[in-house]
Design an enzyme around this catalytic site. Sequence first.
Site, PDB file in Angstrom:
ATOM      1  CE  LYS A  65      19.929  17.605  17.113  1.00  0.00           C
ATOM      2  NZ  LYS A  65      20.773  18.783  16.908  1.00  0.00           N
ATOM      3  CG  ASP A 101      23.016  20.882  19.208  1.00  0.00           C
ATOM      4  OD1 ASP A 101      23.993  20.117  19.330  1.00  0.00           O
ATOM      5  OD2 ASP A 101      21.973  20.569  18.616  1.00  0.00           O
TER       6      ASP A 101
HETATM    7  P1  NDP Z   1      17.012  22.121   9.138  1.00  0.00           P
HETATM    8  O1  NDP Z   1      16.672  21.162   8.050  1.00  0.00           O
HETATM    9  O2  NDP Z   1      16.122  22.232  10.332  1.00  0.00           O
HETATM   10  O3  NDP Z   1      17.114  23.612   8.502  1.00  0.00           O
HETATM   11  C1  NDP Z   1      17.803  23.836   7.310  1.00  0.00           C
HETATM   12  C2  NDP Z   1      18.042  25.320   7.110  1.00  0.00           C
HETATM   13  O4  NDP Z   1      18.897  25.468   5.972  1.00  0.00           O
HETATM   14  C3  NDP Z   1      16.774  26.127   6.834  1.00  0.00           C
HETATM   15  O5  NDP Z   1      16.900  27.407   7.402  1.00  0.00           O
HETATM   16  C4  NDP Z   1      16.768  26.201   5.297  1.00  0.00           C
HETATM   17  O6  NDP Z   1      16.094  27.342   4.796  1.00  0.00           O
HETATM   18  C5  NDP Z   1      18.245  26.346   5.032  1.00  0.00           C
HETATM   19  N1  NDP Z   1      18.646  25.950   3.682  1.00  0.00           N
HETATM   20  C6  NDP Z   1      18.687  24.697   3.151  1.00  0.00           C
HETATM   21  N2  NDP Z   1      19.133  24.753   1.878  1.00  0.00           N
HETATM   22  C7  NDP Z   1      19.373  26.057   1.602  1.00  0.00           C
HETATM   23  C8  NDP Z   1      19.877  26.747   0.458  1.00  0.00           C
HETATM   24  N3  NDP Z   1      20.194  26.099  -0.676  1.00  0.00           N
HETATM   25  N4  NDP Z   1      20.015  28.095   0.535  1.00  0.00           N
HETATM   26  C9  NDP Z   1      19.698  28.764   1.660  1.00  0.00           C
HETATM   27  N5  NDP Z   1      19.223  28.166   2.786  1.00  0.00           N
HETATM   28  C10 NDP Z   1      19.068  26.824   2.746  1.00  0.00           C
HETATM   29  O7  NDP Z   1      18.501  21.750   9.568  1.00  0.00           O
HETATM   30  P2  NDP Z   1      19.209  22.080  10.960  1.00  0.00           P
HETATM   31  O8  NDP Z   1      18.848  23.464  11.358  1.00  0.00           O
HETATM   32  O9  NDP Z   1      18.952  20.988  11.934  1.00  0.00           O
HETATM   33  O10 NDP Z   1      20.771  21.974  10.610  1.00  0.00           O
HETATM   34  C11 NDP Z   1      21.425  22.968   9.825  1.00  0.00           C
HETATM   35  C12 NDP Z   1      22.866  22.514   9.597  1.00  0.00           C
HETATM   36  O11 NDP Z   1      23.594  22.590  10.835  1.00  0.00           O
HETATM   37  C13 NDP Z   1      22.940  21.072   9.118  1.00  0.00           C
HETATM   38  O12 NDP Z   1      23.753  21.014   7.950  1.00  0.00           O
HETATM   39  C14 NDP Z   1      23.552  20.310  10.285  1.00  0.00           C
HETATM   40  O13 NDP Z   1      24.382  19.266   9.866  1.00  0.00           O
HETATM   41  C15 NDP Z   1      24.349  21.397  11.031  1.00  0.00           C
HETATM   42  N6  NDP Z   1      24.475  21.139  12.481  1.00  0.00           N
HETATM   43  C16 NDP Z   1      25.722  21.072  13.074  1.00  0.00           C
HETATM   44  C17 NDP Z   1      25.860  20.826  14.436  1.00  0.00           C
HETATM   45  C18 NDP Z   1      27.229  20.723  15.075  1.00  0.00           C
HETATM   46  O14 NDP Z   1      27.349  20.176  16.180  1.00  0.00           O
HETATM   47  N7  NDP Z   1      28.274  21.229  14.461  1.00  0.00           N
HETATM   48  C19 NDP Z   1      24.689  20.646  15.309  1.00  0.00           C
HETATM   49  C20 NDP Z   1      23.419  20.781  14.606  1.00  0.00           C
HETATM   50  C21 NDP Z   1      23.339  21.002  13.235  1.00  0.00           C
HETATM   51  P3  NDP Z   1      14.531  27.289   4.387  1.00  0.00           P
HETATM   52  O15 NDP Z   1      13.772  27.457   5.673  1.00  0.00           O
HETATM   53  O16 NDP Z   1      14.369  28.447   3.471  1.00  0.00           O
HETATM   54  O17 NDP Z   1      14.291  25.954   3.730  1.00  0.00           O
END
Ligand code: NDP
Length: 269
Positions: A65, A101
């Site tokens: 992205k 999005d």
């Molecule tokens: P990123 O990898 O950029 O970010 C992941 C986030 O999840 C971070 O804030 C991370 O926190 C947090 N995280 C991961 N594991 C844990 C945990 N065990 N406990 C607490 N926090 C956690 O992913 P994206 O932001 O791109 O995507 C997030 C979700 O949204 C994905 O699962 C994706 O599939 C979904 N999504 C859905 C869309 C839709 O159209 N419905 C569109 C875009 C995304 P930290 O910074 O502390 O690691």
Amino acid sequence: MDRYAVLGHPVAHSLSPRIHTAFAQACGVELSYTAIDIEPGVFATRVEELREAGYRGFNVTLPHKRAAAALAQHVADRARLAGAANTLIRSGNGWTADNTDGIGLIADLTHNLRLELAGLRVAVIGSGGAARGILAPLLATKPGRLVLANRSPQTPQKLAQDLASVGTIEARQYAELAGQSFDLVINATSAGHQGLVPELPDRLFRAAAMAYDLNYGPAASPFLGWAEAHGAARTSDGLGMLVEQAAESFLLWRGVRPRTAPVLAALRA
Ligand code: NDP
């Protein structure tokens, strides 16, 4: 026939080909839409090859992205604020990068789920790429407050600073949410993919509150199950957001916004 695709790595699981094929049929438009896996590091080269092969637009998903926004000659404000693009549109003088999005989420919340966002107390949990994409559109709906909380404490502050010109985002750590409650809690973490729920305080939900998970399918179950057990009156996964962001991309490419309800119903069935 005009050609479109979703680009990602991995991408075989993507529902986008099914969604866009259904949109095209409903609109009486002839186009092809496929999923193309592109390894990190060769994104711009592959996009150019695909353009030469006749592709006119792309959806872009992880991990490309940011690269999509970087290669475009024109970047829409929505993509600039999100720091990432999920849509590439070919026009005479190059690629335009956009991000649908956030507007897809707002369409799902307001049209499909009939939520009036103005004045609501909203918490976004997680501050990765997806959270970044939804914050400015959420601010535009004039919530009563918008709180951003993440497991790692630095990123919410950075996001709040980056978007300060758009509106006020309160950056918090999970523990600081204790004693606070919200009308809408949006899970924008990927924790559900590991079967996990962010370690949040217990009483986040006000009366009639909604819990919304950007994830869908099994990845949405942990957070939505937790939310129901902790007082959320309504829950929704992010499948509607997926369909609505796709409709906005289709609009950018074809100038017509397809009806989303039949496609969403078919996917849920
Ligand atoms: P990123 O990898 O950029 O970010 C992941 C986030 O999840 C971070 O804030 C991370 O926190 C947090 N995280 C991961 N594991 C844990 C945990 N065990 N406990 C607490 N926090 C956690 O992913 P994206 O932001 O791109 O995507 C997030 C979700 O949204 C994905 O699962 C994706 O599939 C979904 N999504 C859905 C869309 C839709 O159209 N419905 C569109 C875009 C995304 P930290 O910074 O502390 O690691």
